[in-house]
Design a protein around this motif. Structure first.
Motif, PDB file in Angstrom:
ATOM      1  N   LEU A 286       1.007  -0.885   0.046  1.00  0.00           N
ATOM      2  CA  LEU A 286       0.555   0.175  -0.164  1.00  0.00           C
ATOM      3  C   LEU A 286       0.856   1.158   0.157  1.00  0.00           C
ATOM      4  N   GLU A 287       1.657   0.795   0.900  1.00  0.00           N
ATOM      5  CA  GLU A 287       3.069   2.481   0.915  1.00  0.00           C
ATOM      6  C   GLU A 287       3.639   3.013  -0.450  1.00  0.00           C
ATOM      7  N   GLN A 288       3.898   1.396  -0.774  1.00  0.00           N
ATOM      8  CA  GLN A 288       4.632   1.397  -2.147  1.00  0.00           C
ATOM      9  C   GLN A 288       3.251   2.281  -3.288  1.00  0.00           C
ATOM     10  N   ALA A 289       2.462   1.576  -3.376  1.00  0.00           N
ATOM     11  CA  ALA A 289       1.205   2.043  -4.621  1.00  0.00           C
ATOM     12  C   ALA A 289       0.546   3.539  -4.590  1.00  0.00           C
ATOM     13  N   GLU A 290       0.616   4.196  -2.720  1.00  0.00           N
ATOM     14  CA  GLU A 290       0.607   5.566  -3.029  1.00  0.00           C
ATOM     15  C   GLU A 290       1.849   6.030  -3.032  1.00  0.00           C
ATOM     16  N   ARG A 291       3.129   5.973  -2.751  1.00  0.00           N
ATOM     17  CA  ARG A 291       4.654   6.359  -4.196  1.00  0.00           C
ATOM     18  C   ARG A 291       4.329   6.609  -5.506  1.00  0.00           C
ATOM     19  N   HIS A 292       3.675   5.540  -5.967  1.00  0.00           N
ATOM     20  CA  HIS A 292       3.573   5.481  -6.728  1.00  0.00           C
ATOM     21  C   HIS A 292       2.657   6.727  -7.710  1.00  0.00           C
ATOM     22  N   ILE A 293       1.813   6.932  -6.581  1.00  0.00           N
ATOM     23  CA  ILE A 293       0.277   7.225  -7.532  1.00  0.00           C
ATOM     24  C   ILE A 293       0.695   9.272  -6.653  1.00  0.00           C
ATOM     25  N   ALA A 294       1.752   9.254  -6.273  1.00  0.00           N
ATOM     26  CA  ALA A 294       2.009  10.330  -5.588  1.00  0.00           C
ATOM     27  C   ALA A 294       2.946  11.146  -6.870  1.00  0.00           C
ATOM     28  N   GLN A 295       4.199  10.100  -7.187  1.00  0.00           N
ATOM     29  CA  GLN A 295       4.576  10.387  -8.045  1.00  0.00           C
ATOM     30  C   GLN A 295       4.296  10.790  -9.765  1.00  0.00           C
ATOM     31  N   GLY A 296       3.031   9.627  -9.626  1.00  0.00           N
ATOM     32  CA  GLY A 296       2.671   9.044 -11.122  1.00  0.00           C
ATOM     33  C   GLY A 296       1.682  11.307 -11.008  1.00  0.00           C
ATOM     34  N   LYS A 297       1.308  11.728 -10.614  1.00  0.00           N
ATOM     35  CA  LYS A 297       0.693  12.943 -10.076  1.00  0.00           C
ATOM     36  C   LYS A 297       1.539  14.032 -10.561  1.00  0.00           C
ATOM     37  N   ARG A 298       3.152  14.171 -10.010  1.00  0.00           N
ATOM     38  CA  ARG A 298       4.029  14.790 -10.562  1.00  0.00           C
ATOM     39  C   ARG A 298       4.435  14.472 -12.123  1.00  0.00           C
ATOM     40  N   HIS A 299       4.415  13.701 -11.831  1.00  0.00           N
ATOM     41  CA  HIS A 299       4.417  13.270 -13.559  1.00  0.00           C
ATOM     42  C   HIS A 299       3.497  14.145 -14.895  1.00  0.00           C
ATOM     43  N   ILE A 300       2.328  13.709 -14.394  1.00  0.00           N
ATOM     44  CA  ILE A 300       0.777  13.884 -14.902  1.00  0.00           C
ATOM     45  C   ILE A 300       0.988  15.779 -14.945  1.00  0.00           C
ATOM     46  N   ASP A 301       1.383  16.296 -13.475  1.00  0.00           N
ATOM     47  CA  ASP A 301       1.892  17.892 -13.865  1.00  0.00           C
ATOM     48  C   ASP A 301       2.781  18.313 -14.188  1.00  0.00           C
ATOM     49  N   GLU A 302       4.008  18.091 -14.349  1.00  0.00           N
ATOM     50  CA  GLU A 302       4.883  18.497 -15.122  1.00  0.00           C
ATOM     51  C   GLU A 302       4.506  18.334 -16.725  1.00  0.00           C
TER      52      GLU A 302
ATOM     53  N   ALA B 221       1.402  23.478 -21.726  1.00  0.00           N
ATOM     54  CA  ALA B 221       0.965  24.648 -22.343  1.00  0.00           C
ATOM     55  C   ALA B 221       2.062  25.260 -22.475  1.00  0.00           C
ATOM     56  N   ALA B 222       3.538  24.921 -22.539  1.00  0.00           N
ATOM     57  CA  ALA B 222       5.180  25.283 -22.394  1.00  0.00           C
ATOM     58  C   ALA B 222       5.122  25.933 -23.809  1.00  0.00           C
ATOM     59  N   LEU B 223       4.764  24.544 -24.773  1.00  0.00           N
ATOM     60  CA  LEU B 223       5.061  24.645 -26.178  1.00  0.00           C
ATOM     61  C   LEU B 223       3.884  24.906 -26.641  1.00  0.00           C
ATOM     62  N   ALA B 224       2.874  24.816 -26.321  1.00  0.00           N
ATOM     63  CA  ALA B 224       1.606  25.512 -27.594  1.00  0.00           C
ATOM     64  C   ALA B 224       1.523  27.206 -26.958  1.00  0.00           C
ATOM     65  N   ARG B 225       2.374  27.971 -25.851  1.00  0.00           N
ATOM     66  CA  ARG B 225       2.372  28.752 -25.760  1.00  0.00           C
ATOM     67  C   ARG B 225       3.082  29.468 -27.020  1.00  0.00           C
ATOM     68  N   ILE B 226       4.255  28.690 -27.638  1.00  0.00           N
ATOM     69  CA  ILE B 226       5.082  29.352 -28.253  1.00  0.00           C
ATOM     70  C   ILE B 226       4.538  28.876 -29.649  1.00  0.00           C
ATOM     71  N   GLY B 227       3.426  28.371 -29.874  1.00  0.00           N
ATOM     72  CA  GLY B 227       3.266  27.336 -31.090  1.00  0.00           C
ATOM     73  C   GLY B 227       3.098  26.293 -32.150  1.00  0.00           C
TER      74      GLY B 227
END
Length: 67
Positions: free
Chosen positions: A6-22, A28-34
């Protein structure tokens, strides 16, 4: 054993959220420059799919712990 998983799954979820956010920020940055965001969006979709798998895995572990 299940608690460790469970702890490992929680870490994977947190890491996945960071990857998604990044990746969303990159898109968004790519879209801003076309720039073309096609490949970046494909990668983001893979991150979403992987995140869904991590969340389902956590749910299975939680069901096991409830037994």
């Amino acid at each position: 054993m299940q608690q460790r998983h469970l702890e490992q799954a929680e870490r994977h979820i947190a890491q996945g959220k960071r990857h998604i956010d990044e990746q969303e920020e990159r898109i968004a940055a790519l879209a801003r420059i076309g720039a073309d965001t096609t490949e970046a969006r494909k990668l983001l979709n893979n991150f979403y799919a992987t995140q869904a798998q991590h969340i389902e895995h956590r749910a299975r572990i939680l069901r096991e712990l409830e037994k």
